[in-house]
Design a protein around this motif. Structure first.
Motif, PDB file in Angstrom:
ATOM      1  N   TRP A   1       0.828  -1.203   0.000  1.00 32.50           N
ATOM      2  CA  TRP A   1       0.000   0.000   0.000  1.00 32.50           C
ATOM      3  C   TRP A   1       0.864   1.256   0.000  1.00 32.50           C
ATOM      4  O   TRP A   1       1.800   1.379   0.788  1.00 32.50           O
ATOM      5  CB  TRP A   1      -0.924  -0.002   1.217  1.00 32.50           C
ATOM      6  CG  TRP A   1      -2.016  -1.042   1.138  1.00 32.50           C
ATOM      7  CD1 TRP A   1      -1.881  -2.357   0.790  1.00 32.50           C
ATOM      8  CD2 TRP A   1      -3.401  -0.846   1.423  1.00 32.50           C
ATOM      9  NE1 TRP A   1      -3.104  -2.983   0.835  1.00 32.50           N
ATOM     10  CE2 TRP A   1      -4.057  -2.085   1.215  1.00 32.50           C
ATOM     11  CE3 TRP A   1      -4.151   0.260   1.829  1.00 32.50           C
ATOM     12  CZ2 TRP A   1      -5.424  -2.256   1.414  1.00 32.50           C
ATOM     13  CZ3 TRP A   1      -5.520   0.101   2.034  1.00 32.50           C
ATOM     14  CH2 TRP A   1      -6.146  -1.147   1.818  1.00 32.50           C
TER      15      TRP A   1
ATOM     16  N   THR B   1       0.087   3.905   1.157  1.00 38.41           N
ATOM     17  CA  THR B   1      -0.153   4.566   2.433  1.00 38.41           C
ATOM     18  C   THR B   1       0.836   4.161   3.519  1.00 38.41           C
ATOM     19  O   THR B   1       1.201   4.969   4.358  1.00 38.41           O
ATOM     20  CB  THR B   1      -1.569   4.228   2.914  1.00 38.41           C
ATOM     21  OG1 THR B   1      -1.773   2.811   2.774  1.00 38.41           O
ATOM     22  CG2 THR B   1      -2.608   4.936   2.077  1.00 38.41           C
TER      23      THR B   1
ATOM     24  N   GLU C   1      -5.713   4.878   4.065  1.00 40.04           N
ATOM     25  CA  GLU C   1      -5.588   4.352   5.428  1.00 40.04           C
ATOM     26  C   GLU C   1      -5.442   5.557   6.347  1.00 40.04           C
ATOM     27  O   GLU C   1      -4.435   6.261   6.296  1.00 40.04           O
ATOM     28  CB  GLU C   1      -4.359   3.446   5.567  1.00 40.04           C
ATOM     29  CG  GLU C   1      -4.460   2.152   4.795  1.00 40.04           C
ATOM     30  CD  GLU C   1      -3.310   1.219   5.096  1.00 40.04           C
ATOM     31  OE1 GLU C   1      -3.413   0.414   6.027  1.00 40.04           O
ATOM     32  OE2 GLU C   1      -2.294   1.320   4.389  1.00 40.04           O
TER      33      GLU C   1
ATOM     34  N   TRP D   1      -8.299   3.190  13.024  1.00 41.61           N
ATOM     35  CA  TRP D   1      -7.703   3.027  11.693  1.00 41.61           C
ATOM     36  C   TRP D   1      -8.737   2.338  10.804  1.00 41.61           C
ATOM     37  O   TRP D   1      -9.163   1.206  11.058  1.00 41.61           O
ATOM     38  CB  TRP D   1      -6.472   2.157  11.830  1.00 41.61           C
ATOM     39  CG  TRP D   1      -5.700   1.840  10.575  1.00 41.61           C
ATOM     40  CD1 TRP D   1      -6.182   1.591   9.333  1.00 41.61           C
ATOM     41  CD2 TRP D   1      -4.266   1.701  10.492  1.00 41.61           C
ATOM     42  NE1 TRP D   1      -5.151   1.303   8.472  1.00 41.61           N
ATOM     43  CE2 TRP D   1      -3.972   1.368   9.154  1.00 41.61           C
ATOM     44  CE3 TRP D   1      -3.226   1.819  11.405  1.00 41.61           C
ATOM     45  CZ2 TRP D   1      -2.660   1.150   8.719  1.00 41.61           C
ATOM     46  CZ3 TRP D   1      -1.933   1.606  10.963  1.00 41.61           C
ATOM     47  CH2 TRP D   1      -1.651   1.283   9.635  1.00 41.61           C
TER      48      TRP D   1
ATOM     49  N   TYR E   1      -9.463   1.544   6.587  1.00 40.32           N
ATOM     50  CA  TYR E   1      -8.819   1.575   5.273  1.00 40.32           C
ATOM     51  C   TYR E   1      -9.823   1.274   4.174  1.00 40.32           C
ATOM     52  O   TYR E   1     -10.894   0.712   4.405  1.00 40.32           O
ATOM     53  CB  TYR E   1      -7.639   0.605   5.220  1.00 40.32           C
ATOM     54  CG  TYR E   1      -7.958  -0.857   5.453  1.00 40.32           C
ATOM     55  CD1 TYR E   1      -8.383  -1.681   4.419  1.00 40.32           C
ATOM     56  CD2 TYR E   1      -7.805  -1.429   6.720  1.00 40.32           C
ATOM     57  CE1 TYR E   1      -8.645  -3.024   4.627  1.00 40.32           C
ATOM     58  CE2 TYR E   1      -8.063  -2.771   6.941  1.00 40.32           C
ATOM     59  CZ  TYR E   1      -8.494  -3.569   5.887  1.00 40.32           C
ATOM     60  OH  TYR E   1      -8.756  -4.903   6.104  1.00 40.32           O
TER      61      TYR E   1
ATOM     62  N   ARG F   1      -1.771   8.773   0.218  1.00 37.90           N
ATOM     63  CA  ARG F   1      -2.827   8.010  -0.443  1.00 37.90           C
ATOM     64  C   ARG F   1      -2.362   7.685  -1.856  1.00 37.90           C
ATOM     65  O   ARG F   1      -1.554   8.423  -2.441  1.00 37.90           O
ATOM     66  CB  ARG F   1      -4.143   8.793  -0.478  1.00 37.90           C
ATOM     67  CG  ARG F   1      -4.686   9.146   0.889  1.00 37.90           C
ATOM     68  CD  ARG F   1      -6.047   9.806   0.826  1.00 37.90           C
ATOM     69  NE  ARG F   1      -6.540  10.137   2.161  1.00 37.90           N
ATOM     70  CZ  ARG F   1      -7.781  10.526   2.421  1.00 37.90           C
ATOM     71  NH1 ARG F   1      -8.657  10.666   1.439  1.00 37.90           N
ATOM     72  NH2 ARG F   1      -8.140  10.809   3.665  1.00 37.90           N
TER      73      ARG F   1
END
Length: 316
Positions: A84, A86, A113, A204, A206, A249
């Motif tokens: 990812w 992120t 995320e 958190w 995502y 992102r």
């Protein structure tokens, strides 16, 4: 002349067969890594099953999300299907810079995320979704629990996910403590429980995932990420510390040990061709997490419904 022509033809055919044989994938198993969240299990299993359809031998190996790069560098692990932007970009860039790991392109999914709260918390913490609202004592208290009071409680993902949440709290001087969920399932089970009770929760979340679709809420708006935020203390609102911004992102990437392209050229091309959308992934995760389906069953259903598509990945 006829004999010479036949000899040349035979030699050409032999060379062509040798070249074809050289281009064939190795019979050794391609080791695909599995992690600890549903979407990644689905992505990896789809890729693995498609490679099996192409005649490859596939082995699934449980591995830590960030620590897996050590195995990818050495070839002890071969393919990771979800890195990812992120949380994994820094580790990915370090690994690819060595030449031992290769970025095989985007999966088609776009990653978010970030800290997320349910909409019912807005009345208790005026000023949201702006991150500055979290600085207020009344807001920290609204998100607090007996284990963190008077600080607010932020429910982070499993420690292995990375994410720099502790660093961000320190850099932005937020009156919050990070409590890490043990597993992906535990993270969303706690959200489900809190949401039903209208209990305070900041956690958190995502995407792609079903949670931001099922539940009404917002991501906290931190200062926009720039690469300098993670490396240059002078950047941002805190001139003395890094990580005083939101998470990056962007795409979810596919990576592989650099030897994959030579050892399994067909699989290498198929992995590059792989693509899924956020909506597709969100629907499949929901079938597992909310409807009780298994990863294998959901993948089999997707394979049946998308045969023309994945057949194109492997050139059939």
């Amino acid at each position: 002349m006829m004999r010479r022509a036949l000899a040349v033809t035979a030699l050409t055919s032999t060379l062509a067969l040798a070249a074809a044989a050289a281009a064939q994938d190795s019979p050794d198993p391609i080791k695909l890594t599995l992690h600890d969240w549903t979407g990644q299990l689905i992505t990896t299993t789809i890729m693995g099953e498609v490679l099996k359809e192409a005649g490859n031998n596939v082995e699934y190996v449980q591995a830590d999300y960030l620590a897996q790069f050590a195995g990818l560098k050495t070839g002890d692990l071969d393919v990771a299907m979800e890195i990812w932007e992120t949380t994994g970009r820094e580790a990915m860039d370090e690994a690819t810079a060595t030449g031992q790991v290769e970025n095989l392109g985007e999966t088609g999914m776009q990653a978010i995320e970030e800290w997320w709260y349910p909409s019912y918390m807005t009345d208790k913490c005026p000023g949201l979704p702006a991150w500055e609202a979290l600085l207020e004592d009344e807001c920290a208290e609204a998100f607090s629990t007996p284990e963190t009071a008077p600080d607010g409680r932020y429910l982070g993902g499993p420690v292995t996910w990375g994410g720099f949440d502790e660093e961000r709290i320190e850099a932005l001087d937020l009156p919050f403590q990070v409590i890490h969920a043990g597993t992906d399932a535990a993270l969303f089970a706690e959200l489900e429980s809190a949401y039903q009770r209208k209990a305070p929760i900041l956690l958190w979340i995502y995407a792609p995932h079903w949670a931001p679709i099922k539940y009404e809420g917002e991501w906290i708006e931190f200062p926009p990420y720039e690469p300098a935020c993670y490396t240059d203390p002078s950047w941002g609102v805190n001139p003395d510390m890094t990580h005083d911004c939101g998470k990056p992102r962007g795409p979810i990437w596919k990576v592989a040990w650099s030897g994959v392209k030579d050892k399994w050229p067909g699989a290498y091309a198929a992995i590059q061709n792989f693509t899924l959308s956020n909506d597709e992934m969100g629907e499949m995760i929901a079938k597992v997490d909310l409807e009780g389906g298994t990863v294998d069953a959901v993948v089999a259903e997707w394979m049946d419904a998308n045969k023309d598509r994945w057949s194109g990945w492997i050139g059939k």
